[in-house]
Design a protein around this motif. Structure first.
Motif, PDB file in Angstrom:
ATOM      1  N   PRO A 256       0.818  -1.223   0.000  1.00  0.00           N
ATOM      2  CA  PRO A 256       0.000   0.000   0.000  1.00  0.00           C
ATOM      3  C   PRO A 256       0.848   1.267   0.000  1.00  0.00           C
ATOM      4  O   PRO A 256       0.306   2.370   0.017  1.00  0.00           O
ATOM      5  CB  PRO A 256      -0.792  -0.096   1.306  1.00  0.00           C
ATOM      6  N   CYS A 257       2.167   1.135   0.009  1.00  0.00           N
ATOM      7  CA  CYS A 257       3.052   2.296   0.117  1.00  0.00           C
ATOM      8  C   CYS A 257       3.299   2.907  -1.256  1.00  0.00           C
ATOM      9  O   CYS A 257       3.795   2.230  -2.163  1.00  0.00           O
ATOM     10  CB  CYS A 257       4.384   1.889   0.738  1.00  0.00           C
ATOM     11  N   THR A 258       2.956   4.173  -1.405  1.00  0.00           N
ATOM     12  CA  THR A 258       3.203   4.872  -2.666  1.00  0.00           C
ATOM     13  C   THR A 258       3.924   6.188  -2.388  1.00  0.00           C
ATOM     14  O   THR A 258       3.939   6.678  -1.254  1.00  0.00           O
ATOM     15  CB  THR A 258       1.882   5.186  -3.417  1.00  0.00           C
ATOM     16  N   ILE A 259       4.511   6.746  -3.446  1.00  0.00           N
ATOM     17  CA  ILE A 259       5.109   8.078  -3.326  1.00  0.00           C
ATOM     18  C   ILE A 259       4.021   9.067  -2.905  1.00  0.00           C
ATOM     19  O   ILE A 259       4.217   9.910  -2.042  1.00  0.00           O
ATOM     20  CB  ILE A 259       5.712   8.518  -4.684  1.00  0.00           C
ATOM     21  N   GLY A 260       2.833   8.905  -3.520  1.00  0.00           N
ATOM     22  CA  GLY A 260       1.756   9.859  -3.298  1.00  0.00           C
ATOM     23  C   GLY A 260       1.214   9.856  -1.889  1.00  0.00           C
ATOM     24  O   GLY A 260       0.818  10.904  -1.378  1.00  0.00           O
ATOM     25  N   ASN A 261       1.154   8.697  -1.226  1.00  0.00           N
ATOM     26  CA  ASN A 261       0.646   8.709   0.154  1.00  0.00           C
ATOM     27  C   ASN A 261       1.753   8.927   1.186  1.00  0.00           C
ATOM     28  O   ASN A 261       1.478   8.962   2.394  1.00  0.00           O
ATOM     29  CB  ASN A 261      -0.212   7.466   0.463  1.00  0.00           C
ATOM     30  N   GLY A 262       2.972   9.042   0.712  1.00  0.00           N
ATOM     31  CA  GLY A 262       4.061   9.409   1.602  1.00  0.00           C
ATOM     32  C   GLY A 262       4.687   8.244   2.354  1.00  0.00           C
ATOM     33  O   GLY A 262       5.652   8.426   3.101  1.00  0.00           O
ATOM     34  N   TRP A 263       4.164   7.032   2.153  1.00  0.00           N
ATOM     35  CA  TRP A 263       4.726   5.879   2.872  1.00  0.00           C
ATOM     36  C   TRP A 263       5.930   5.293   2.143  1.00  0.00           C
ATOM     37  O   TRP A 263       6.589   4.403   2.647  1.00  0.00           O
ATOM     38  CB  TRP A 263       3.640   4.797   3.060  1.00  0.00           C
ATOM     39  N   LEU A 264       6.166   5.789   0.931  1.00  0.00           N
ATOM     40  CA  LEU A 264       7.347   5.376   0.162  1.00  0.00           C
ATOM     41  C   LEU A 264       8.164   6.613  -0.169  1.00  0.00           C
ATOM     42  O   LEU A 264       7.618   7.594  -0.663  1.00  0.00           O
ATOM     43  CB  LEU A 264       6.915   4.667  -1.136  1.00  0.00           C
ATOM     44  N   LYS A 265       9.463   6.529   0.147  1.00  0.00           N
ATOM     45  CA  LYS A 265      10.352   7.634  -0.190  1.00  0.00           C
ATOM     46  C   LYS A 265      11.540   7.093  -0.970  1.00  0.00           C
ATOM     47  O   LYS A 265      11.914   5.941  -0.828  1.00  0.00           O
ATOM     48  CB  LYS A 265      10.847   8.335   1.075  1.00  0.00           C
ATOM     49  N   ILE A 266      12.110   7.957  -1.772  1.00  0.00           N
ATOM     50  CA  ILE A 266      13.337   7.583  -2.471  1.00  0.00           C
ATOM     51  C   ILE A 266      14.485   8.374  -1.857  1.00  0.00           C
ATOM     52  O   ILE A 266      14.427   9.598  -1.771  1.00  0.00           O
ATOM     53  CB  ILE A 266      13.218   7.884  -3.981  1.00  0.00           C
ATOM     54  N   VAL A 267      15.477   7.664  -1.365  1.00  0.00           N
ATOM     55  CA  VAL A 267      16.703   8.292  -0.868  1.00  0.00           C
ATOM     56  C   VAL A 267      17.808   7.769  -1.782  1.00  0.00           C
ATOM     57  O   VAL A 267      18.344   6.679  -1.565  1.00  0.00           O
ATOM     58  CB  VAL A 267      16.985   7.922   0.607  1.00  0.00           C
ATOM     59  N   PRO A 268      18.103   8.506  -2.848  1.00  0.00           N
ATOM     60  CA  PRO A 268      18.946   7.937  -3.901  1.00  0.00           C
ATOM     61  C   PRO A 268      20.415   7.832  -3.520  1.00  0.00           C
ATOM     62  O   PRO A 268      21.117   8.830  -3.401  1.00  0.00           O
ATOM     63  CB  PRO A 268      18.742   8.917  -5.070  1.00  0.00           C
ATOM     64  N   THR A 269      20.860   6.614  -3.315  1.00  0.00           N
ATOM     65  CA  THR A 269      22.286   6.361  -3.098  1.00  0.00           C
ATOM     66  C   THR A 269      22.887   5.707  -4.336  1.00  0.00           C
ATOM     67  O   THR A 269      24.089   5.499  -4.402  1.00  0.00           O
ATOM     68  CB  THR A 269      22.515   5.403  -1.914  1.00  0.00           C
ATOM     69  N   GLY A 270      22.015   5.322  -5.283  1.00  0.00           N
ATOM     70  CA  GLY A 270      22.475   4.590  -6.460  1.00  0.00           C
ATOM     71  C   GLY A 270      22.540   3.088  -6.229  1.00  0.00           C
ATOM     72  O   GLY A 270      22.725   2.328  -7.178  1.00  0.00           O
TER      73      GLY A 270
END
Ligand code: ZN
Length: 189
Positions: A65-79
Motif C-alpha cells: 500500500p506504500c506509494t510516493i503519493g501517500n508518503g509511505w514510500l520515499k526515495i533516498v537515492p544512493t544509487g
C-alpha cells in the motif's frame, strides 16, 4: 513461486500494465520486496525507502500500500539497488539489496546488473529466466535503523498557504518567499 499474492506470471502482467515493460529491475524488485516483508522486525506500521529511483519504487507500489503519493514510500537515492522496510516510529528496519557476491553463477544477471554488455545485446529471455530461477538467492538481508530525519514526523503546526508575490500561485509559507520556482528552482524554463 509467488511474488506477493501473485503468481510469477500474474506479477509480470501487473508490471506491464503499471510500469510499461518487463524491466529486469522490476522482477528483481518483486523478489526484494517479498524478502523484506517476510523478514520485518516487530512492529505494526511500516514505511519504505528505495535507494534506487528506477524500477524498485514501482515494485513497491505494485506490491504494497506504500506509494510516493501517500508518503509511505520515499526515495533516498544512493544509487544502490536496495529497498528498506522500516517501522515508522522507531526506524527499525530490514534492508534488502542485490548482492554482487551472489551473482557469479548467473551470467546474464551479472551482465545486466554491471552493464557489461549493451542493453540491445542482452538476451532478455535468458535474463528473465535467470532472475526467476535465482529467486531469492541473489539478494542479501540486513537489519538496519533508519536515521531520524528519514522517519515521518507528525507535523505539529501545518504551515499556512500564501500567495507568491511574483507568480501569484499558492504554496506553503515554509518554502520561503518568493516561491521556489520564482527563486529559480522550478522545473520549467
Ligand atoms: Zn512564484
Amino acid at each position: 513461486m509467488k511474488i506477493g499474492t501473485f503468481s510469477f506470471e500474474e506479477y509480470i502482467e501487473k508490471v506491464i500494465s503499471f510500469h510499461g515493460s518487463v524491466a529486469p529491475g522490476m522482477i528483481a524488485g518483486g523478489f526484494m520486496v517479498d524478502l523484506a516483508r517476510t523478514n520485518l522486525p516487530p512492529g505494526e506500521f511500516f514505511d519504505v525507502i528505495c535507494e534506487a529511483s528506477h524500477c524498485l519504487p514501482d515494485a513497491v507500489q505494485i506490491l504494497t500500500p506504500c506509494t510516493i503519493g501517500n508518503g509511505w514510500l520515499k526515495i533516498v537515492p544512493t544509487g544502490r539497488f536496495a529497498v528498506i522496510f522500516f517501522e515508522k516510529h522507531t526506524g527499525a528496519g530490514t534492508r534488502v539489496f542485490m548482492d554482487p557476491e551472489k551473482l557469479e553463477k548467473w551470467s546474464e544477471i551479472k551482465s545486466w546488473f554491471f552493464r557489461i554488455i549493451p542493453k540491445h545485446q542482452q538476451d532478455s529471455a535468458l535474463l528473465v529466466s535467470q532472475l526467476q530461477e535465482a529467486g531469492n538467492s541473489i539478494y542479501s538481508i540486513e537489519q538496519v535503523t533508519v536515521k531520524e530525519r528519514f522517519i515521518t514526523k507528525i507535523v505539529k503546526e501545518t504551515p499556512a498557504i500564501i500567495l507568491c508575490p511574483s507568480c501569484g500561485e499558492a504554496y506553503p509559507e515554509n518554502f520561503g518567499v518568493p516561491c521556489p520556482a520564482c527563486a529559480g528552482n522550478g522545473p520549467c524554463e
